[in-house]
Design an enzyme around this catalytic site. Structure first.
Site, short mmCIF file in Angstrom:
data_model
loop_
_atom_site.label_atom_id
_atom_site.label_comp_id
_atom_site.label_asym_id
_atom_site.label_seq_id
_atom_site.Cartn_x
_atom_site.Cartn_y
_atom_site.Cartn_z
N ALA A 50 3.29 8.63 -7.02
CA ALA A 50 3.59 8.46 -5.61
C ALA A 50 4.97 8.99 -5.24
O ALA A 50 5.21 9.35 -4.09
CB ALA A 50 3.48 6.99 -5.22
N THR A 51 5.87 9.07 -6.20
CA THR A 51 7.19 9.64 -5.90
C THR A 51 7.00 11.08 -5.43
O THR A 51 7.57 11.51 -4.42
CB THR A 51 8.11 9.57 -7.14
OG1 THR A 51 8.29 8.19 -7.47
CG2 THR A 51 9.45 10.23 -6.89
N GLN A 93 0.93 0.08 -2.76
CA GLN A 93 0.73 -1.32 -3.12
C GLN A 93 -0.53 -1.92 -2.49
O GLN A 93 -0.94 -3.01 -2.85
CB GLN A 93 1.95 -2.15 -2.68
CG GLN A 93 3.23 -1.80 -3.42
CD GLN A 93 3.23 -2.26 -4.88
OE1 GLN A 93 2.40 -3.06 -5.30
NE2 GLN A 93 4.17 -1.75 -5.65
N SER A 104 -0.77 5.80 -6.04
CA SER A 104 -0.29 5.90 -7.42
C SER A 104 -1.26 5.22 -8.37
O SER A 104 -1.71 4.10 -8.11
CB SER A 104 1.09 5.23 -7.53
OG SER A 104 1.53 5.25 -8.87
N GLY A 105 -1.57 5.89 -9.49
CA GLY A 105 -2.55 5.36 -10.45
C GLY A 105 -2.13 4.02 -11.04
O GLY A 105 -2.94 3.10 -11.16
N CYS A 154 12.21 -0.08 -9.50
CA CYS A 154 12.77 1.22 -9.16
C CYS A 154 14.21 1.12 -8.69
O CYS A 154 14.93 2.11 -8.64
CB CYS A 154 11.93 1.89 -8.09
SG CYS A 154 10.25 2.09 -8.63
N1 PMP Z 1 6.10 3.56 -3.49
C1 PMP Z 1 5.98 2.25 -3.79
C2 PMP Z 1 5.79 1.26 -2.69
C3 PMP Z 1 6.06 1.83 -5.12
O1 PMP Z 1 5.95 0.54 -5.40
C4 PMP Z 1 6.25 2.81 -6.13
C5 PMP Z 1 6.39 2.41 -7.59
N2 PMP Z 1 7.29 1.37 -7.81
C6 PMP Z 1 6.37 4.15 -5.77
C7 PMP Z 1 6.27 4.49 -4.44
C8 PMP Z 1 6.56 5.24 -6.79
O2 PMP Z 1 5.35 5.46 -7.45
P1 PMP Z 1 5.27 6.26 -8.83
O3 PMP Z 1 5.72 5.30 -9.88
O4 PMP Z 1 3.81 6.61 -8.95
O5 PMP Z 1 6.13 7.46 -8.70
#
Ligand code: PMP
Length: 379
Positions: free
Chosen positions: A79-80, A180, A200-201, A326
């Site tokens: 998702a990043t 989420q 995100s997986g 994060c």
């Molecule tokens: N958006 C949200 C709301 C998240 O909780 C997260 C992961 N903590 C991310 C984005 C980032 O996702 P990814 O770990 O797949 O990069």
């Protein structure tokens, strides 16, 4: 199966990451062995065709979870990356960009970058429950608005359909970080009028290292990467067959059982809250409790005077967190809690408990007892 594991940890950190569902792993395994070796973009042999077919089936399963069409899904590394492509690649030249104050750092950092590139940016405030008021979105022309479907710290669900409508009325684009919200199936992009959505997986019992961006047909995104023409050149790079298959399986399972999981998790959450509220003087709830306002598996509580990070050290049996994984390297108070009007003291005295698909009632009862003991000592 329970949330416990060979390391003796009771896993209650499902907002940070969900375990891989064994049924997902089973579907991935055949794509990891020697017999599956082959580039899914190789057009000259059976191995390539079979892998490509499996990936397209998975794309269809991802699309079905959110009410999209397969052609509107781009596989990403997570998702990043999806948030970066939606924001940096999705915003037309010169448009203002608005996001909520409680977004994930991967959204906030992109909005910061867009400000450096000359876009006007605005942060939308939230109320004490962490919700954005759609009336606060005051735009008089097209803008890119990004508001998450559900928050990763306190679980607040945002009124994304109302926000998307407001944005569309002004000819703008609406993006939602839906990471989420999807394990319990809370999104229909077509019905809600959403233009861009990130997945995100590892937040819906699928593998880490894979995610997706939904791009509504007709919305143009400028690629961030350049290379082969995979995925129409919008996100080039060899697709990881096993990870794509895993994400597809996870989405299919979420669609089948998300609502039932949510009902069970809500019950467990309230059972745990009752024990904590009863046993810990002054304990307050940060996560919304009203039906439909908060994520089913999320319980976020504050205890006045508690040093939450310190107290977690007394709970080596429990995998919990004080906030978002994060942001944990940064050590400051949670920007989400501060935006909700909580004090710095409350922010440092907060604990996030994330229950999940494999969490059992026995685990919840044991966690409740351990937490009451530790939090009574800490406050
Ligand atoms: N958006 C949200 C709301 C998240 O909780 C997260 C992961 N903590 C991310 C984005 C980032 O996702 P990814 O770990 O797949 O990069």
């Amino acid at each position: 199966m329970s949330g416990g594991a060979a390391d003796g940890l009771m896993y209650l950190d499902h907002l940070a990451s969900t375990p891989l569902d064994p049924a997902v792993l089973e579907e991935m395994l055949p794509w990891m062995g020697v017999a599956a070796a082959g580039n899914p973009h190789a057009a000259g042999h059976r191995r390539g065709w079979r892998a490509a077919e499996a990936i397209e089936r998975a794309r269809g399963d991802v699309a079905a979870l959110i009410g999209a069409r397969a052609g509107e899904i781009l596989f990403m590394s997570g998702a990043t990356e999806a948030n970066a492509l939606a924001l940096l690649g999705g915003v037309p030249e010169g448009w203002p960009v608005l996001c909520s104050a409680v977004e994930h750092p991967s959204v906030l950092a992109c909005v910061g970058e867009l400000a450096r590139r000359g876009h006007a940016t605005e942060t939308l405030p939230v109320d004490a429950a962490g919700r954005v008021d759609p009336d606060a979105v005051r735009i008089d022309g097209p803008a890119l608005v990004s508001v998450m479907a559900a928050n990763n710290e306190v679980g607040t669900i945002q009124p994304v359909a109302d926000l998307a409508r407001r944005c569309r009325e002004r000819g703008g684009l609406f993006h939602t970080d839906a990471v989420q919200a999807l394990s319990t199936g809370l999104l229909d992009v077509a019905a809600m009028g959403i233009d861009l959505a990130s997945l995100s997986g590892h937040k819906l019992y699928g593998p880490m290292g894979i995610g997706a961006l939904y791009v509504r047909q007709g919305v143009a995104v400028r690629p961030l990467l350049f290379g082969g023409g995979q995925q129409g050149g919008q996100r080039p790079g060899t697709l990881p067959t096993a990870l794509c298959v895993g994400l597809g399986a996870a989405c299919r399972i979420a669609r089948e059982r998300g609502a039932a999981d949510a009902a069970r998790l809500r019950e467990l959450r309230e059972r745990l809250f009752a024990v904590l509220a009863d046993g810990v003087p002054g304990l307050r709830r940060n996560s919304p409790s009203a039906e439909g306002m908060g994520l089913a598996g999320c319980l976020h509580v504050a205890v006045p005077g508690l040093d939450a990070a310190d107290r977690l050290l007394d709970l080596p049996e429990l995998a919990l967190s004080t906030g978002s994984a994060c942001s944990s390297g940064e050590g400051g108070p949670s920007h989400v809690l501060l935006a909700m009007g909580r004090s710095v003291e409350d922010a440092f005295g907060s604990i996030r408990i994330g229950l999940g698909r494999f969490t059992t009632a026995e685990e919840v009862d044991r966690a409740g007892a351990l937490l009451v003991e530790a939090l009574q000592r800490g406050s």
